[in-house]
Design a protein around this motif. Structure first.
Motif, PDB file in Angstrom:
ATOM      1  N   VAL B 225       0.853  -1.192   0.000  1.00  0.00           N
ATOM      2  CA  VAL B 225       0.000   0.000   0.000  1.00  0.00           C
ATOM      3  C   VAL B 225       0.889   1.242   0.000  1.00  0.00           C
ATOM      4  N   GLY B 226       0.516   2.229  -0.796  1.00  0.00           N
ATOM      5  CA  GLY B 226       1.269   3.479  -0.843  1.00  0.00           C
ATOM      6  C   GLY B 226       0.424   4.629  -0.324  1.00  0.00           C
ATOM      7  N   ILE B 227       1.061   5.481   0.473  1.00  0.00           N
ATOM      8  CA  ILE B 227       0.349   6.645   1.011  1.00  0.00           C
ATOM      9  C   ILE B 227       1.137   7.898   0.642  1.00  0.00           C
ATOM     10  N   LYS B 228       0.416   8.888   0.158  1.00  0.00           N
ATOM     11  CA  LYS B 228       1.031  10.182  -0.130  1.00  0.00           C
ATOM     12  C   LYS B 228       0.495  11.189   0.878  1.00  0.00           C
ATOM     13  N   THR B 229       1.375  11.890   1.477  1.00  0.00           N
ATOM     14  CA  THR B 229       0.923  12.872   2.483  1.00  0.00           C
ATOM     15  C   THR B 229       1.584  14.222   2.239  1.00  0.00           C
ATOM     16  N   LEU B 230       1.007  15.234   2.859  1.00  0.00           N
ATOM     17  CA  LEU B 230       1.599  16.571   2.726  1.00  0.00           C
ATOM     18  C   LEU B 230       2.745  16.757   3.719  1.00  0.00           C
ATOM     19  N   ASN B 231       2.723  15.960   4.807  1.00  0.00           N
ATOM     20  CA  ASN B 231       3.786  16.091   5.812  1.00  0.00           C
ATOM     21  C   ASN B 231       4.559  14.781   5.936  1.00  0.00           C
ATOM     22  N   ASP B 232       5.674  14.830   6.638  1.00  0.00           N
ATOM     23  CA  ASP B 232       6.531  13.652   6.780  1.00  0.00           C
ATOM     24  C   ASP B 232       5.966  12.729   7.867  1.00  0.00           C
ATOM     25  N   ALA B 268      -1.151  12.997  10.383  1.00  0.00           N
ATOM     26  CA  ALA B 268      -0.814  12.834   8.958  1.00  0.00           C
ATOM     27  C   ALA B 268      -1.874  13.478   8.079  1.00  0.00           C
ATOM     28  N   GLU B 269      -1.402  14.254   7.070  1.00  0.00           N
ATOM     29  CA  GLU B 269      -2.357  14.873   6.128  1.00  0.00           C
ATOM     30  C   GLU B 269      -2.319  14.046   4.827  1.00  0.00           C
ATOM     31  N   ILE B 270      -3.190  13.053   4.793  1.00  0.00           N
ATOM     32  CA  ILE B 270      -3.168  12.095   3.667  1.00  0.00           C
ATOM     33  C   ILE B 270      -3.866  12.688   2.440  1.00  0.00           C
ATOM     34  N   ILE B 271      -3.176  12.641   1.329  1.00  0.00           N
ATOM     35  CA  ILE B 271      -3.815  13.121   0.089  1.00  0.00           C
ATOM     36  C   ILE B 271      -4.087  11.975  -0.904  1.00  0.00           C
TER      37      ILE B 271
END
Lengths: 232, 286
Positions: B225-232, B268-271
């Motif tokens: 699974v891959g997650i893209k977020t605005l923060n680390d 986490a800010e998930i996009i």
């Protein structure tokens, strides 16, 4: 519209060159048929060959060949449809290989009959106009249709069979079908010159044998050639 | 769309088939009893096309038999008429207009050309020569021929290849509708498409049946699974970074919900969240 009718129409549209060649042979045949009327031979009997009687028979060859040319596009279409996957689709619709073979052969025969009829009518009209003997014109007409139709039958079945059996596409084996198919034409043309008194009987006999052989070949091909041979 | 299917069952019993003396598919047994989309997957040369040609009655099985409602398909013209087979070739006379090309088949096997033109949105192409169409348009017309008349079983060999995404989607929607009361076997290389439309999966490899079950029953060893977020988020998620995604693996997809909830709780800010691998992928791996 039936399958063979559509095939016939498609053939006419697809390959006009062969119709041009057929018409050219028809014109040669008509000229040859009337040549002895226009230029009566001054060779007095006993010459080795009675040119006045036999020369017009040579026109039967050319007029019959015109029938073969008229029907060649049908077999070219067969190869085209095989390579395009059309035959595969037709098989999947429930047709058997014999149905497909019959469709193309029938298209070829009907086309040949139409155009051979046109050729003999034209030949008879030109001959009558020039004063060629009526009996001779009728004989030429009958023999042209008999030999022409039987030739077309054999050539078409041979070409369809060879085209089905070849492994590489492009219809490279089609010429073999033409060569085999026209072999019976030679005795039909040569024997009447050697035995002029039996010319008509010989030609009709050769035509009948060719038709029977073609029919037998068609039925055998329908049984012996598997459906998979029609795949692209 | 067609209503009411009469077919009850397609059965392959130990079917081996091929060309000449070369056996391509080996002892395949299948029993299809539910109208649905059956996706046939397999690498190139696996035997998918041979399987379709054998089911459609074009190839005679070397051994075993294919029956449609207990009728041997190879021997019965009537049974074969109940099948539509779309090969990977367009199989239409190139010299004809779209209307005449479809009419060519309608004349031979029956069918409604106008209905097909409407159904596949081909009306604007009806008077264009088939040979002048783009590859995608040709494929649409080619697909159209199998809708000329109603059948019970549809064998479709990569029906959406060379078709743009919009048309591809429309064809898939048609097939999904069709599969409500018809049997549709659909071969594809597109794993995502297979997953989107298929209910059942048939996997063929080296001419052998490797898998036949509902797609939902396809089990995989692990999910990436891959997650893209605005923060680390690397400090509170054990993940590798690949192409801008934080990538982690789970053994069961249900674990993802809990991980996402934890991440959000940690700020986490998930996009974007996506499954990176298709579970069907493993069927293509050696």
């Amino acid at each position: 519209m039936k399958f063979w009718k559509v095939t016939m129409k498609r053939s006419v549209k697809l390959s006009r060159t062969y119709f041009g060649l057929g018409i050219m042979f028809t014109i040669y045949g008509i000229v040859l048929s009337s040549l002895m009327t226009i230029f009566p031979p001054d060779v007095a009997p006993p010459s080795p060959v009675d040119l006045a009687s036999n020369f017009p028979f040579l026109s039967v060859a050319l007029l019959s060949m015109s029938g073969v040319f008229f029907s060649l596009p049908v077999v070219m279409l067969f190869v085209y449809d095989k390579n395009n996957g059309v035959l595969e689709y037709l098989l999947s619709t429930g047709l058997d290989q014999i149905d497909i073979f019959k469709g193309y052969v029938k298209a070829s025969l009907v086309l040949a009959v139409y155009l051979l009829s046109f050729a003999v009518i034209l030949n008879t009209a030109v001959g009558a106009f020039l004063g060629t003997g009526f009996n001779l014109l009728i004989i030429i007409a009958v023999l042209t249709v008999a030999i022409g139709v039987s030739e077309v039958f054999l050539v078409t079945v041979c070409m369809v069979a060879f085209s089905s059996l070849q492994k590489t596409p492009m219809g490279a084996n089609q010429p073999a079908g033409v060569i085999i198919g026209i072999i019976p034409m030679f005795p039909a043309l040569i024997l009447p010159i050697i035995f002029p008194t039996h010319a008509i009987t010989i030609d009709l006999f050769v035509a009948a044998i060719t038709i029977v052989a073609s029919l037998a070949l068609l039925l055998s091909v329908g049984r012996l050639i598997l459906r998979e041979k029609l795949l692209p | 769309m067609y209503n009411g299917g009469n077919m009850q069952k397609l059965k392959l019993e130990e079917v081996s088939s091929g060309y000449g003396t070369e056996e391509i598919i080996h002892k395949i047994s299948l029993k299809l009893t539910e109208p649905s989309i059956y996706v046939v997957l397999g690498p190139n040369g696996a035997g998918k096309t041979t399987l379709f040609r054998t089911i459609s009655g074009i190839l005679k099985p070397f051994s075993g038999k294919v029956t449609l409602d207990e009728i041997n398909l190879f021997n019965s013209k009537e049974a074969r008429r109940r099948i539509a087979y779309l090969s990977h070739l367009n199989a239409l006379p190139e010299e004809m207009t779209v209307f005449n090309a479809l009419k060519y088949y309608a004349d031979i096997e029956g069918g409604d050309v106008e209905y097909t033109l409407d159904l596949l949105k081909l009306s604007e192409l009806r008077d264009k020569k088939f040979s002048s169409l783009s590859q995608g348009q040709k494929k649409r017309v080619s697909v159209g021929k199998i809708f000329l008349r109603e059948r019970d079983l549809y064998l479709l060999d990569e029906p959406t290849s060379n078709v743009d995404p919009k048309i591809s989607k429309e064809i898939r929607e048609l097939l999904i509708e069709l599969s409500k009361n018809k049997f549709v076997l659909y071969s594809s290389h597109n794993l995502y498409e297979a997953r989107e439309i298929g209910k059942y999966l048939i996997v063929i490899k080296n001419g052998e049946l490797k898998f036949f079950d509902k797609i939902e029953n396809v089990k995989t060893k692990q999910y990436r699974v891959g997650i893209k977020t605005l923060n680390d988020i690397s400090s509170y998620l054990n993940a590798k970074v690949e192409n801008g995604y934080f990538v982690f693996t789970v053994e069961n997809p249900t674990e993802v919900a809990k991980i996402v909830k934890d991440l959000v709780d940690h700020g986490a800010e998930i996009i974007e969240l996506r499954e990176l691998d298709n579970p069907l992928q493993e069927f293509f791996e050696e």
